[in-house]
Structure formats: C-alpha cells, structure tokens
Write an enzyme that holds these catalytic residues in place. Structure first.
Site, short mmCIF file in Angstrom:
data_model
loop_
_atom_site.label_atom_id
_atom_site.label_comp_id
_atom_site.label_asym_id
_atom_site.label_seq_id
_atom_site.Cartn_x
_atom_site.Cartn_y
_atom_site.Cartn_z
N ARG A 77 58.82 38.59 14.63
CA ARG A 77 59.97 39.22 15.29
C ARG A 77 60.90 38.21 15.96
O ARG A 77 60.53 37.47 16.86
CB ARG A 77 59.49 40.27 16.30
N ASP A 130 58.49 39.98 8.33
CA ASP A 130 57.24 40.44 8.92
C ASP A 130 56.21 39.35 8.67
O ASP A 130 56.16 38.77 7.58
CB ASP A 130 56.78 41.76 8.30
N SER A 158 53.61 37.87 15.30
CA SER A 158 54.55 38.46 14.36
C SER A 158 55.77 37.56 14.16
O SER A 158 55.98 36.58 14.87
CB SER A 158 55.00 39.83 14.86
N ASP A 164 58.57 51.78 8.12
CA ASP A 164 57.13 51.91 8.36
C ASP A 164 56.72 51.68 9.82
O ASP A 164 55.63 52.03 10.23
CB ASP A 164 56.35 50.93 7.47
N HIS A 165 57.60 51.10 10.64
CA HIS A 165 57.22 50.68 11.99
C HIS A 165 57.50 51.70 13.09
O HIS A 165 56.95 51.57 14.19
CB HIS A 165 57.95 49.38 12.35
N ARG A 201 45.11 42.17 13.39
CA ARG A 201 45.48 41.51 14.64
C ARG A 201 44.91 42.32 15.80
O ARG A 201 44.93 43.56 15.76
CB ARG A 201 47.01 41.42 14.72
#
Length: 784
Positions: A674, A195, A672, A130-131, A477
């Site tokens: 990440r 995520d 996030s 999806d990213h 965000r």
C-alpha cells in the site's frame, strides 16, 4: 537441508554497449506464432519472441548461464544492449506484460493515471474488487451490503475502467491473485500488481512483483518500469510431499529459516526434483507467501503441472506455446545463485507459524509444547480457511475430506469455522461438486469471494477488544491486530488441512497426525491423511459472469467525483524541493520495534477512505509504538509540550509550515504494497523517514512520493536519536547516487551530533525528489 552462500563480490560488471535492437531469427519458429495473452484479450499476444531476442543479446554480453528469473527479467529489458546488469546494484528498466490492481489500491492508481490525461492504458490492465467486502453474516448478505456501502467507489472504478480500456472484475468475482492465476498468468511473463501478494502468479512460472500505485501508473503510461536488479536465492526441493504435509509447509519452513527480511532484494527461485510433487496451485501458494520473507518475488520452472492447469482453465494454446519455449522457462545448467537452501519434502513436517509474525515457525510435532511453554491461549476460538493463499480446488477438496470424516463420526466443529472461496469459479465448482455442502454441514460459514478477515475486513463479535484469544488461519500474514483489529488475538498461520482438523478439537494443542477425537458413538478415532483432487474431474464451473469488458466507444464515458465525497478526492501535486538542506526539523515519532504498513496505514475500516487522501491520512502511524512513552498514537508536539494523536500533531506542524521526520527500526514498512503508507506521510508534511533498514516496496513508494527514505550507516545510531531532538539533513544540495548524507542532531542541551545516512537513490530517483514526486517529474518531462 543445507545453505550455500556465494560471494556477492564476484558479480560480473558489463560495460554499456551502443543501443541496438535484436535481429535474431528463432530456429523454433517462436516469432511466427500468435497466442493471445488471455481468453479475455484476444487482440493482445504473448511476446516470447522479444524474450528470445533479448536473451540472445544478454547472453552474448554476460557470457554465463542464466537462472530462470534472470531469463524472464532480462527478457523484458527495455534496452538489452545498453542496460547495465549487476545483481544488487543496477536498476533495470523493464517492460512488463501487464498490470493488476485490487480495488483498495486501484482508487489511487486511477486518480494518478487520470492526472496523466492519456486516452487509455498502454499495457493490458485489470482492476479487481476484493478488498472492500466485510465478513459478517455470510457470502450473500455481506456482498449485498458491500455493494450498497461502496457503490460510489465501485462506480468510480467501473466507469474509470471503461474510460481507459481497463478490464474490470465486479465485487463477488473473487480475490485478485486467484483471478489472475485463472485467467492472466502465463509462463515467462512479467507482471506488476498493486498488492504485495502479486507473486502468487509465480506458480505459473510468471515473474509477478508487488509494487506501489505510482509504479503501476508508470507502466500504464508506457514508461519503462524500474527495478533494482535482484539477487537470486535458490531453493532446491528434493523428496516428495505426503501425508499431512502440503505446499504451504514449504514456505512456512522457509520463513522460519530466512525471517521476514531474509529475502529482501532477492527473487526466490525453486528448482530440483521435488518441484514435480507440487501442484500448480500449490506452487502458487508457496510464491504467494514469499512476500512474508521480503522477497521481490518467487517462481517455479515451467512443468507438466502448470500445463495441466492451463488446460483445465481453457488455455491449451498457452500451454502448447510454453512447451515449445520451455528452454527459456527453466534455469540454464550451471547457473549460479547467491544463496541456496535445500528442503527435503520427504522429511518436511507440517508447520504452524506465529503468533504476531509469520516467521515464527514451529513443526506440528512441537507445537503443543510451544503453546504450553509460551502460555498462548489454548482454546481455539476460530479457524479460517481460504484467502488468496489457499483457496484452490485442491485446498477445498482436502479440507472437505477431513470434514467428511468428522461428519461420518457424528462430529461438528467446536470452533467457529469460516471458508473463503478464492474466486467465483472456485465457489461454483465446489458447490457443484459437493465440497461446499460438506464444509457447511459440519458448521462452516461460507464467506464472500473476497479477502475478508485476511486483511481485517471482519466484523468479529465473539470476543471483546483486548481479550486474549487464539485463531488459526490458512492465510499468509498474522501481524498484531491484522485480522480483527484486536491486538490480543494470537493468530497462527498454517495449511487448510491443519486448520480444518483443529476446529473439530477446538484446542491449539491438538495434533491431527497423532491425536484422537471421540466420535458421537463414544469411540476414539484418528483422522486419515487428507486427500483431494488437484483439478476438478468435471472441469471448472465459471459460475456467474462478473467481468466487465471495456467498451469499444469510450469517448462518451464520464468519470465523475463529487467534490463533497468522503471516499474520493482528486489529487493535487506535491510541492517541489526548495533547493536547500533540511534544517532543524522536529521528529514526529521515533518508532520502536516492528512497524509494518499495517502500523503506518491500517486497513480494516480505513479501507473505505483509500480514494480520499486527506481522510485516510487520519490513520497515519496510529498503530506505531512511540519509543518515548511506549504508547500507540500518542506523540508530543514539541512546540506546545502537549500530547495528541500522531496525525493531529502532524497536521499542526503542517499548518505552521513545519516539515518533520520519522525515525524507525529494522525492516520498516514490511507487509503490504500500500502506497498510502507513503502518501499519507507526504500529505501531512513529512520530509524524510530515517531507519535501520527498509522493506523493498515501501522504500520505493517513499521515493515515488518525493520523500527521503534514508538508513543509518551504523544501525546502532538509532539509539543516539532522542525524540526531543531537532534534526537537519545535510548534503542535499549535492545529492548524488552513492554519496552519503549527514544527519545532524540538535540536542536540547545545545550539543550537536553528526551521523552518517545512506541512501539507494539513483539519478532518476533524485529527480523525483527534486520535482516533488515521480508524477511531478513525469509532468516536467511532458510524458503526457
């Protein structure tokens, strides 16, 4: 609204007991039922019996009522007999039900899991593409371009999923959190996801927590997952939503109360009579954006709205099982919260938050004045609805009702208007039921079922970089440059209803609840209150099948990575600690002000390198402001006196065998999940990150990669550090939990200054540091 604070000094300390296993017979027959975790995993079952048995032990030990989040967490304890349980102190060892990863983080997860040399994952796991889909022309064109540009990564994830028994959702299937809600979330479950908006599943009563990739690998490798026992922040909802107020406004209001760090270390648990006025997908919206207050996660108690959604998504068996287990899917009477905030939904106004931070909350009735007082650009350039936060059938239906009314008055949008369906199922259903056509008829552009502009995947062409402008979104965000890489873009966050109404005015000062527009007939009209079905009356249309089932015979599958690839790179173990204190290290950068994971490791165009650690490290800290010169991506090499980019100076230090540290401000690493924001620092030679305070996920990610996340015992000591100082970290040779370390500053004048540093390492985490990383420690223990 009111707040009530309970003393955190009165927590019950439970002495460890001898290890044992539950032998409780369920009077309600919970243990005799076999209900599949999902329709896609028929041979994996919900284990309510484990929760019931664990809670029997824990309640006997604690001798007090439990909140809902405590029931779910303690129900998943690896060892309920011996586990110490103290909110805010103990580290819980937990056994999650499942793992979910989006494609940008899944690459590093898969690379790390491959290092474990295990035949398959130990718990149900899914990867979601999806990213990596950039918004530009529209859904069809953008998806085709993404499949071509990212074919190497998609093939890696697809074959890796097939090899290791992982469910794989192809590009175009939708956003991870919407897919999880539609297929995998269930009341009382525990899930971790790579995520930060994984808590979306709390809308179905699941404790779903965002983590870094190394945490995911632990669970996939059958290692208990470690979480600091969270505080529990209660939010009591009273009254009833109506008019222009939506579930999104609950979390927008709460963000204004708590700020971006007010929920750190806590699970936000909603309760009260007002809960029943929120739809299941509305509750998911609230939980999703709980990430923006730093909360560990958020969740709601099981109720009929959740049951309705489970039935609508063909999971009636789960709904019925949850109904029989609902005594453990709600808080016990008399359970205690560390803080309680009450919100009266009948009095709650629509809110608009921003710009540049999601906690600057302004009621709609006061927003016009705020725009003018702050001189924010009044022209609304773009309105964007959808994303993982607000792309449900209900959201799209309400937006379509507003668009239809504008269409009836002969209007089309004045601002650019984009629509992002959260999943292929949502896209197909609103296409069948007509909402998509209405939104397109007024000038809307339907984007791919993906994250798109929400995460900076937006090829925006209507303004130049540096040009001040305003956009408004239904996303979660809005940090500086988050959506379009333009630091001058003023991004505001609100509900899809407000976004949709505003694009017809083209002006931030428009209040759809009060103001009028002029129709094509020259007459003024005011929008009616939005309306829309909570669930599709004709059921959901699944659309195109985009799910890859893991094959039965996985031995023949090969996962290949080209040694010449610029997108993928096999990992090499980080070096072990040398057994000595850190001496006379340079400060790579003293960061000034807000430093999110977007500042540390930008997304957008850099997403393509998420599987190649060396290449993506070229974006390390390029968005952070240097306190020395107030510049971005410009730091001094203390050995040459020359300025260069942050990654370039770090590489020069590393090439010369010199470690370095980062100095940071409050809530460092918010945003996030990440782990690249930690991996890059470690890869380029970093040893420690010393700040006033950390965001939860980032602190854990730093520990996992063998770094030292440390905090000033006195936050004002940040001001005593000069970028030109050399630093030593003393006390590592006797590194133990709870024992502070010493930061010795070596000034250019020859003077030294000692400052106390605190840390939150436990014994296991100290072993990660000594081994060089958590993955190294796994190898030492011969976990694989």
């Amino acid at each position: 609204m009111y707040c009530r604070q309970l003393s955190r000094a009165t927590k019950l300390v439970v002495p460890p007991l001898n290890r044992g296993y539950a032998e409780v017979v369920s009077a309600n027959g919970i243990g005799s039922k076999k209900v599949a975790l999902s329709n896609l995993e028929k041979n994996k079952y919900i284990n309510y019996k484990r929760i019931e048995d664990n809670l029997a032990i824990v309640k006997k030990r604690l001798k007090r009522p439990l909140t809902l989040s405590e029931k779910v967490l303690y129900g998943h304890l690896d060892d309920p007999v011996n586990q110490e349980i103290i909110r805010g102190k103990s580290y819980l060892n937990l056994r999650p039900d499942r793992v979910a990863c989006q494609d940008a983080t899944a690459q590093m997860v898969l690379l790390q899991f491959m290092s474990a040399r295990l035949p398959e994952v130990a718990v149900p796991t899914t990867f979601h593409c999806d990213h990596l889909i950039e918004a530009q022309l529209g859904s069809k064109e953008d998806l085709a371009r993404a499949k071509d540009a990212n074919s190497e990564v998609y093939n890696f994830l697809s074959t890796g999923s097939a090899k290791y028994n992982i469910g794989f959702w192809h590009p175009g299937s939708g956003i991870i959190h919407q897919i999880v809600l539609e297929n995998y979330a269930f009341p009382g479950g525990l899930m971790i996801g790579t995520d930060s908006h994984t808590p979306n599943a709390g809308g179905l009563g699941m404790v779903a927590i965002g983590v870094g990739g190394a945490d995911a690998v632990d669970v996939m490798a059958d290692i208990p997952w470690e979480l600091k026992c969270p505080y529990v922040l209660g939010v009591k909802l009273t009254g009833k939503l109506s008019g222009w107020t939506t579930p999104k406004d609950v979390i927008l209001k709460l963000a204004g109360i708590l700020t971006v760090k007010g929920g750190t270390g806590s699970i936000v648990e909603y309760f009260g009579p007002g809960v029943k006025s929120l739809s299941c997908t509305g509750m998911a919206t609230v939980c999703n954006m709980g990430a923006e207050i730093g909360a560990t996660t958020s969740l709601f108690p099981f109720n009929s709205r959740m049951s309705d959604y489970l039935h609508a998504t063909n999971r009636a068996a789960i709904a019925e099982y949850a109904e029989s287990f609902q005594h453990n899917l709600r808080a016990d009477e008399g359970s205690q919260y560390d803080q309680v905030i009450e919100i009266n939904l009948s009095e709650l106004e629509p809110h608009i938050n921003g710009p540049f931070t999601p906690d600057l909350a302004t009621p709609l009735s006061k927003f016009k004045d705020a725009v003018e007082a702050n001189q924010w650009p009044t022209e609304l350039k773009v309105g964007l609805i959808g994303s993982c936060t607000n792309s449900s059938y209900e959201d799209m239906s309400r937006a379509a009702s507003i668009a239809q009314e504008a269409l009836d008055h002969g209007l089309k949008t004045k601002s650019t208007f984009t629509i992002t369906p959260g999943s292929e199922q949502i896209r197909a259903t609103i296409a069948r039921d007509g909402q998509e056509e209405i939104l397109k008829s007024v000038g809307g552009l339907v984007l791919a079922n993906a994250c798109g502009p929400c995460i900076g995947q937006w090829d925006r062409q209507d303004v130049k970089k540096g040009e001040k402008n305003s956009i408004i979104t239904s996303y979660n965000r809005n940090f500086t440059g988050r959506n379009d890489a333009n630091p001058a873009t003023h991004a505001f966050v609100t509900s899809p209803d407000i976004v949709t109404a505003m694009v017809f005015a083209g002006d931030l000062r428009f209040n759809p609840a009060q103001d009028t527009l002029i129709g094509a007939d020259g007459k003024p009209f005011r929008f009616s209150e939005p309306n829309g079905a909570e669930l599709p009356p004709r059921g959901y249309d699944p659309g195109e099948n985009t799910y890859q089932v893991p094959p039965t015979d996985r031995n023949i599958i090969q996962v290949q990575i080209s040694p010449d690839s610029s997108r993928l790179q096999l990992l090499e173990p980080f070096s072990k600690w040398n057994g000595k204190d850190l001496e006379q290290l340079p400060i790579l950068i003293k960061v000034k002000g807000k430093c999110t994971t977007d500042h540390i490791s930008m997304a957008g165009p850099w997403l393509k390198f998420r599987g190649h650690l060396d290449n993506i490290s070229n974006n390390m800290l390029i968005g952070a402001v240097n306190a020395e010169n107030n510049a971005v991506n410009s730091v001094k090499n203390i050995f040459t006196g020359e300025y260069d980019s942050v990654p370039a100076v770090a590489r020069k230090y590393k090439a010369n065998g010199i470690g370095w540290v980062v100095i940071g401000d409050e809530n460092y690493g918010e945003g996030s999940s990440r782990e690249h924001a930690a991996l890059e620092v470690r890869h380029l030679g970093g040893t420690a990150v010393i700040v006033k305070s950390f965001a939860r996920i980032h602190e854990t990610n730093l520990k996992k990669q063998g770094l030292l996340p440390l905090t000033f015992a006195n936050p004002s000591d940040y001001d005593k550090v000069e970028p030109s100082d050399r630093v030593s970290i003393i006390g590592l040779t006797s590194f133990t939990p709870g024992k502070p370390l010493t930061l010795k500053l070596h000034k250019k004048t020859g003077e030294t200054v000692d400052l106390q540093l605190n840390h939150t390492f436990n014994e296991n985490q100290i072993e990660w540091f000594k081994a060089g990383s958590a993955l190294n420690r796994m190898a030492e223990n011969k976990i694989y």
